[in-house]
Design a protein around this motif. Structure first.
Motif, short mmCIF file in Angstrom:
data_model
loop_
_atom_site.label_atom_id
_atom_site.label_comp_id
_atom_site.label_asym_id
_atom_site.label_seq_id
_atom_site.Cartn_x
_atom_site.Cartn_y
_atom_site.Cartn_z
N GLU A 1 -9.60 -3.48 -9.44
CA GLU A 1 -8.20 -3.27 -9.10
C GLU A 1 -8.04 -3.00 -7.60
O GLU A 1 -8.96 -2.54 -6.94
N MET A 2 -6.84 -3.30 -7.11
CA MET A 2 -6.46 -2.94 -5.75
C MET A 2 -5.69 -1.62 -5.82
O MET A 2 -4.52 -1.51 -5.44
N SER A 3 -6.37 -0.61 -6.37
CA SER A 3 -5.81 0.74 -6.54
C SER A 3 -6.98 1.67 -6.80
O SER A 3 -8.14 1.24 -6.87
N MET A 4 -6.67 2.93 -7.04
CA MET A 4 -7.71 3.90 -7.37
C MET A 4 -8.06 3.90 -8.86
O MET A 4 -8.87 4.71 -9.31
N PRO B 1 -19.35 0.75 -22.48
CA PRO B 1 -18.95 1.43 -21.25
C PRO B 1 -18.03 0.55 -20.39
O PRO B 1 -18.21 -0.67 -20.33
N VAL B 2 -17.06 1.20 -19.75
CA VAL B 2 -16.12 0.51 -18.86
C VAL B 2 -16.28 1.10 -17.46
O VAL B 2 -16.05 2.30 -17.25
N TYR B 3 -16.70 0.27 -16.52
CA TYR B 3 -16.91 0.69 -15.14
C TYR B 3 -15.71 0.27 -14.29
O TYR B 3 -14.88 -0.52 -14.71
N PHE B 4 -15.66 0.81 -13.07
CA PHE B 4 -14.51 0.55 -12.20
C PHE B 4 -14.97 0.22 -10.78
O PHE B 4 -15.89 0.85 -10.25
N TYR B 5 -14.31 -0.77 -10.19
CA TYR B 5 -14.45 -1.01 -8.75
C TYR B 5 -13.06 -1.27 -8.19
O TYR B 5 -12.35 -2.16 -8.67
N GLY B 6 -12.66 -0.49 -7.21
CA GLY B 6 -11.34 -0.67 -6.63
C GLY B 6 -11.32 -0.36 -5.15
O GLY B 6 -12.17 0.36 -4.63
N ARG B 7 -10.33 -0.94 -4.48
CA ARG B 7 -9.99 -0.59 -3.10
C ARG B 7 -8.52 -0.18 -3.10
O ARG B 7 -7.74 -0.68 -3.93
N SER B 8 -8.13 0.69 -2.21
CA SER B 8 -6.77 1.21 -2.25
C SER B 8 -6.13 1.21 -0.87
O SER B 8 -6.79 0.89 0.13
N PRO C 1 -1.35 -5.65 0.94
CA PRO C 1 -1.25 -5.85 -0.52
C PRO C 1 -1.92 -4.73 -1.30
O PRO C 1 -2.95 -4.19 -0.90
N ALA C 2 -1.33 -4.40 -2.46
CA ALA C 2 -1.89 -3.37 -3.33
C ALA C 2 -1.44 -3.65 -4.76
O ALA C 2 -0.58 -4.50 -5.01
N GLY D 1 0.80 -1.21 0.00
CA GLY D 1 0.00 0.00 0.00
C GLY D 1 0.84 1.27 0.00
O GLY D 1 1.88 1.33 0.66
N GLY D 2 0.39 2.27 -0.72
CA GLY D 2 1.07 3.55 -0.80
C GLY D 2 0.05 4.64 -1.06
O GLY D 2 -1.15 4.41 -0.98
N PRO D 3 0.51 5.88 -1.40
CA PRO D 3 1.88 6.28 -1.67
C PRO D 3 2.70 6.51 -0.40
O PRO D 3 2.21 6.28 0.71
#
Length: 355
Positions: free
Chosen positions: A306-309, A325-332, A116-117, A107-109
């Motif tokens: 993704e495991m990011s923004m 269309p392309v959608y997004f789901y992520g955790r950061s 994990p990221a 994880g960052g920044p």
């Protein structure tokens, strides 16, 4: 063949040894420290060299030296450590030296945390150092695939005279899974490297390993040669996995751990009457754009997990090219998507409720 229970970080090391790597230079940082710990014991057992450098900056320059001498060489780190290696990686590219670099992302920044990221995607596939260059980037999704892709990584590096990066995350590095290994370690045939700085060996002039091109015209020629090589790699070396894609109305996509979660969501969605499928890029560069473009001809929607923004989503959108269309789901920040939450997002998208 024997089946052995291995941790992901240890599998990276064992895979490297079985690929003929006998040189490791690196520095411990969580969550990849088990890799240098493992190789500190294993490298001497196979007649190899293990050296813990005083920093990541030192280790990547040691890699430069060993690669320049023609050896198969490995280094590894985790996110902040990879940032310190970027200048050396650019030098390796400029000198056209094959090596394998492992990033077990956290994880960052900043210093972030040890969770994990996947937020180093841009750094890996867009070139984290200076200059025009690309790396071959491999993204395993299981401990067995780590073993298998380490051989691929070293082979591709030698074939194209280029650094190769293998990216994982803290989950893949720390998890344990059964892997199949040959009972004996045999050294594979490693191609000759007549360009290496290994002494005259009957030549009139020594080989020179260099990334310095003072004359602009000569530096431009280097860049043209590199990008001709990258075009060949993109044409020949793209890898991906398709899962239940044939009749999919919504295509989930992700790499590494996120792809494992997405695959379980695909199966669950199917039991609830939603025709879901999965595209998992195995090479993050070259990115498998054509498979996305082909899927966009029949699928209705895409969801990038993704495991990011949101970083890989840019390449997905470029590949889909506005067709769907392309959608997004992520955790950061070290948070991991939960299958139940991703499934809820799939249902919302298919019901027309997602933005």
């Amino acid at each position: 063949m024997s089946k052995v229970l291995m941790k992901g970080n240890e599998a990276i090391g064992e895979g490297a040894i079985r690929a003929g790597c006998r040189h490791f230079f690196g520095y411990p940082i969580t969550p990849q420290s088990e890799l240098p710990h493992y190789l500190a014991k294993r490298m001497p057992e196979v007649g190899g060299v293990f050296l813990q450098a005083e920093s990541e900056t030192s280790s990547i320059n040691m890699v430069y030296g060993a690669a320049g001498a023609g050896f198969r060489v490995l280094t590894s780190s985790s996110s902040p450590g990879l940032s310190l290696m970027q200048e050396g990686i650019s030098y390796l590219v400029g000198a056209e030296l094959p090596c394998v670099i492992v990033n077990v992302m956290r994880g960052g920044p900043g210093l972030g945390n040890i969770a994990p990221a996947q937020s180093d995607y841009f750094q890996a596939v867009k070139g984290g150092g200076h200059g025009d260059y690309k790396l071959i980037v491999l993204a395993p999704a299981s401990v067995q695939e780590i073993i298998d892709l380490m051989q691929v990584a070293f082979d591709l590096g030698d074939k194209y005279r280029t650094p190769v990066m293998l990216v994982g995350d803290g989950i893949l590095g720390q998890m344990m899974e059964p892997v199949e290994l040959a009972d004996e370690v045999t050294v594979p045939e490693i191609p000759a490297k007549p360009w290496a700085a290994g002494g005259l060996q009957g030549r009139e002039k020594p080989n020179i390993i260099n990334s310095l091109y003072i004359v602009p015209e000569e530096c431009e020629e280097l860049n043209k040669r590199l990008f001709a090589k990258y075009a060949e790699i993109a044409a020949k070396e793209t890898r991906w996995e398709e899962y239940r894609l044939e009749d999919a109305e919504i295509v989930l996509t992700g790499f590494g751990t996120a792809a494992r979660i997405a695959k379980s969501v695909v199966d669950k969605a199917r039991t609830e009457g939603i025709k879901a499928g999965l595209i998992r890029p195995i090479t993050l560069w070259p990115f498998p754009s054509e498979v996305y473009a082909k899927a966009a001809e029949r699928a209705q929607k895409f969801l990038c997990i993704e495991m990011s923004m949101g970083q890989m989503i840019e390449d997905v959108r470029l590949a889909v090219n506005g067709k769907k269309p392309v959608y997004f789901y992520g955790r950061s920040g070290g948070m991991v998507p939960l299958a139940k939450d991703v499934l809820a997002e799939v249902k919302k998208i298919m019901a027309g409720g997602a933005e």
